[in-house]
Design a protein around this motif. Structure first.
Motif, PDB file in Angstrom:
ATOM      1  N   ARG A 103       4.908 -11.703  -7.838  1.00 19.34           N
ATOM      2  CA  ARG A 103       5.163 -10.811  -6.698  1.00 19.34           C
ATOM      3  C   ARG A 103       6.620 -10.766  -6.266  1.00 19.34           C
ATOM      4  O   ARG A 103       6.940 -10.423  -5.142  1.00 19.34           O
ATOM      5  N   LYS A 104       7.527 -11.091  -7.183  1.00 22.38           N
ATOM      6  CA  LYS A 104       8.949 -11.106  -6.796  1.00 22.38           C
ATOM      7  C   LYS A 104       9.519  -9.684  -6.681  1.00 22.38           C
ATOM      8  O   LYS A 104       9.200  -8.816  -7.497  1.00 22.38           O
ATOM      9  N   ALA A 119       3.706  -7.635  -6.227  1.00 23.16           N
ATOM     10  CA  ALA A 119       4.400  -7.496  -4.926  1.00 23.16           C
ATOM     11  C   ALA A 119       3.591  -6.547  -4.044  1.00 23.16           C
ATOM     12  O   ALA A 119       3.088  -5.522  -4.512  1.00 23.16           O
ATOM     13  N   THR A 120       3.464  -6.872  -2.761  1.00 27.80           N
ATOM     14  CA  THR A 120       2.704  -5.977  -1.883  1.00 27.80           C
ATOM     15  C   THR A 120       3.602  -4.831  -1.397  1.00 27.80           C
ATOM     16  O   THR A 120       4.835  -4.971  -1.359  1.00 27.80           O
ATOM     17  N   SER A 123       5.745  -5.976   1.450  1.00 26.01           N
ATOM     18  CA  SER A 123       6.976  -6.711   1.092  1.00 26.01           C
ATOM     19  C   SER A 123       8.018  -5.753   0.520  1.00 26.01           C
ATOM     20  O   SER A 123       9.219  -5.924   0.728  1.00 26.01           O
ATOM     21  N   LEU A 126       9.550  -3.883   3.452  1.00 25.70           N
ATOM     22  CA  LEU A 126      10.464  -4.763   4.203  1.00 25.70           C
ATOM     23  C   LEU A 126      11.782  -4.949   3.454  1.00 25.70           C
ATOM     24  O   LEU A 126      12.862  -4.874   4.043  1.00 25.70           O
ATOM     25  N   ALA A 127      11.685  -5.173   2.137  1.00 24.89           N
ATOM     26  CA  ALA A 127      12.900  -5.371   1.335  1.00 24.89           C
ATOM     27  C   ALA A 127      13.748  -4.103   1.328  1.00 24.89           C
ATOM     28  O   ALA A 127      14.978  -4.156   1.431  1.00 24.89           O
ATOM     29  N   ASN A 143      -1.214  -3.905   2.332  1.00 26.52           N
ATOM     30  CA  ASN A 143      -1.139  -5.254   1.797  1.00 26.52           C
ATOM     31  C   ASN A 143      -1.571  -5.349   0.349  1.00 26.52           C
ATOM     32  O   ASN A 143      -1.659  -6.437  -0.214  1.00 26.52           O
TER      33      ASN A 143
END
Ligand code: FAD
Length: 436
Positions: A103-104, A119-120, A123, A126-127, A143
């Motif tokens: 999930r990186k 990766a969700t 995330s 957000l990134a 999610n």
């Protein structure tokens, strides 16, 4: 298939903690959101994994696929298991390849983000936000994983402007074919298309590069109306607001009351919820008041927008089912008739209730009805077509987007038919409808 030999090889490759043959873990990995469909629920359980593996990186996803192929074990890929047609159920047992630990976020550049399949979307958003950008769209199940969304989803928050996920959302993919020496194969642009929305039947997605756009100042906007018709009357004008909203949803009072308690969704009133650019708030307020409604609240912050997203698309149906267990089913629908002929649309099924989403071009929605039998569900399809309503059948698990193309590709990318068996056939047994 030799599951024991595969288990041994995977334990050596991934470590003990990343491989499980426990019954509880296998059962958890063998169900998805199919309970949303009473038609599919009646047929559960549809399969049980023999082994579950959780590779923690794209490279190890490829190595896991290669090992399973060498041992002749079927492979069903899985993200968070929120897909709602049973597509993530391992019909023939074998390996469930759970990507959620890979999930990186690998890179955020100007206009793009590279992430591992697990990766969700939360995330990723957000990134992107930290780099003053935003993802073009994410599903209401924010999610869930990017690999699962690209393989099994269709659209969501952001689709008003950007359409569905086949359209310029994916810039590049690393995919893994079901061959004994499988490695990551990098594809860009149009070459990625044949791997989108076919449930991993032509290849497992290990890495995804998605398009980003400049961050906007979003607000969560809540309005209410005496009647659903008043809310419907502003659905198309809302889609045309400038800048384009990220989401516009509306519900009848019964559906709205089933949503989580929220002072901005008052009981007994039709609800309209939208994620709006701050610049369009004045025009949106004028539209609501012009249609006889009132603005209940305007909230700031990414979390408030995300909360509103989680009350869109299939979520109102899921909440309705929680409020009235074993009562409702739904059909995915699209077209101007949802606004122009709402009484006839509601009359297609007993207890008919529409949840609607604004889109550019034509609105889409979820038509709920009281469930009796599968045959009664199918009988409604003809009536919908007669009203000019496009529909998609969410009660079957066959690949229904370009199935012939996928079958042709899979001849070389999955010669032993090991990838997500049972989901790919040229002509689905039941009506699938048009894509909505
Ligand atoms: C209440 C509710 C609301 C929903 N709202 C939306 C929505 O707004 N928009 C939308 O598009 N969908 C929606 N969905 C469907 C689903 O939640 C999303 O499509 C989600 O993004 C799927 O991600 P996942 O990680 O849960 O995938 P999973 O359910 O685990 O997998 C989905 C499919 O893709 C395959 N797959 C998973 N990972 C990979 C991979 N790495 N490579 C190849 N194949 C893979 C699986 O085998 C399966 O066939 C909703 C579902 C529910 C229950």
């Amino acid at each position: 298939m030799n599951v024991e030999a595969l288990a041994e090889e995977l334990r050596a490759l991934l470590g003990e903690a990343a491989v499980s043959t426990d019954l509880a873990a296998r059962e958890r990995a063998s169900i998805d959101g199919a309970r949303l469909s009473p038609v599919i629920s009646e047929q559960l359980p549809l399969g049980l994994a023999d082994i579950v593996a959780y590779p923690p990186s794209s490279e190890l996803i490829a190595a896991t696929v290669a090992a399973a192929v060498r041992h002749g074990v079927p492979i069903t890929p899985r993200g968070k298991g929120t897909g709602n047609y049973g597509q993530a159920i391992p019909f023939e047992g074998g390996l469930v390849l759970d990507t959620s630990r890979a999930r990186k976020i690998l890179e955020v550049g100007d206009g793009y983000l590279v992430a591992e399949a697990g990766a969700t979307l939360v995330s990723i958003e957000l990134a992107a936000g930290k780099a003053n950008q935003q993802v073009l769209m994410y599903p209401s199940t924010a999610n869930s994983t990017i690999g699962g969304f690209v393989s099994g989803g269709s659209g969501g928050t952001g689709s008003i402007k950007h359409g569905m996920l086949h359209e310029d959302f994916v810039l590049a993919l690393d995919v893994v074919h079901a061959v004994p020496d499988a490695t990551l194969l990098h594809l860009e642009g149009k070459d990625t298309e044949p791997y989108i929305h076919n449930y991993g039947t032509a290849g497992i997605i290990a890495t995804v590069t998605v398009a980003l756009e400049p961050l906007q100042d979003w607000r969560a906007f809540y309005a209410s109306f005496d009647t659903f018709e008043q809310a419907l009357s502003v659905i198309r004008p809302f889609a045309d607001l400038e800048p384009t909203p990220r989401l516009v949803s509306a519900d009848l009072p019964t559906l709205a009351e089933a949503l989580p308690a929220n002072p901005a969704i008052p009981a007994g009133r039709a609800s309209l919820r939208a994620i709006l650019d701050a610049e369009s708030l004045e025009a949106a307020t004028a539209l609501v008041e012009g249609a006889g409604g009132r603005v209940e609240d305007v909230r700031e912050g990414a979390q408030e927008s995300m909360k509103l997203s989680m009350m869109s698309y299939n979520h109102p149906i899921e909440w309705l089912q929680k409020a009235y267990p074993n009562t409702y089913f739904h059909v995915e629908v699209a077209g101007d008739a949802l606004v122009d002929r709402i009484d006839e649309v509601h009359a297609v099924y007993p207890g008919g209730m529409l949840h609607i989403e604004a889109q550019k071009g034509r609105p889409i929605g979820m038509l709920a009805g009281t469930y009796t039998t599968a045959d009664d569900v199918w009988a409604g399809f003809e009536k919908l077509a007669a009203l000019g309503v496009g529909f998609h059948n969410p009660h079957q698990w066959f690949v229904d987007y370009e199935p012939e193309r996928t079958a042709e590709l899979a001849k070389t990318t999955d010669p032993e038919n090991l990838l997500n068996p049972g989901k790919l056939q040229a002509k689905p047994a039941v009506a699938t409808g048009s894509q909505v």
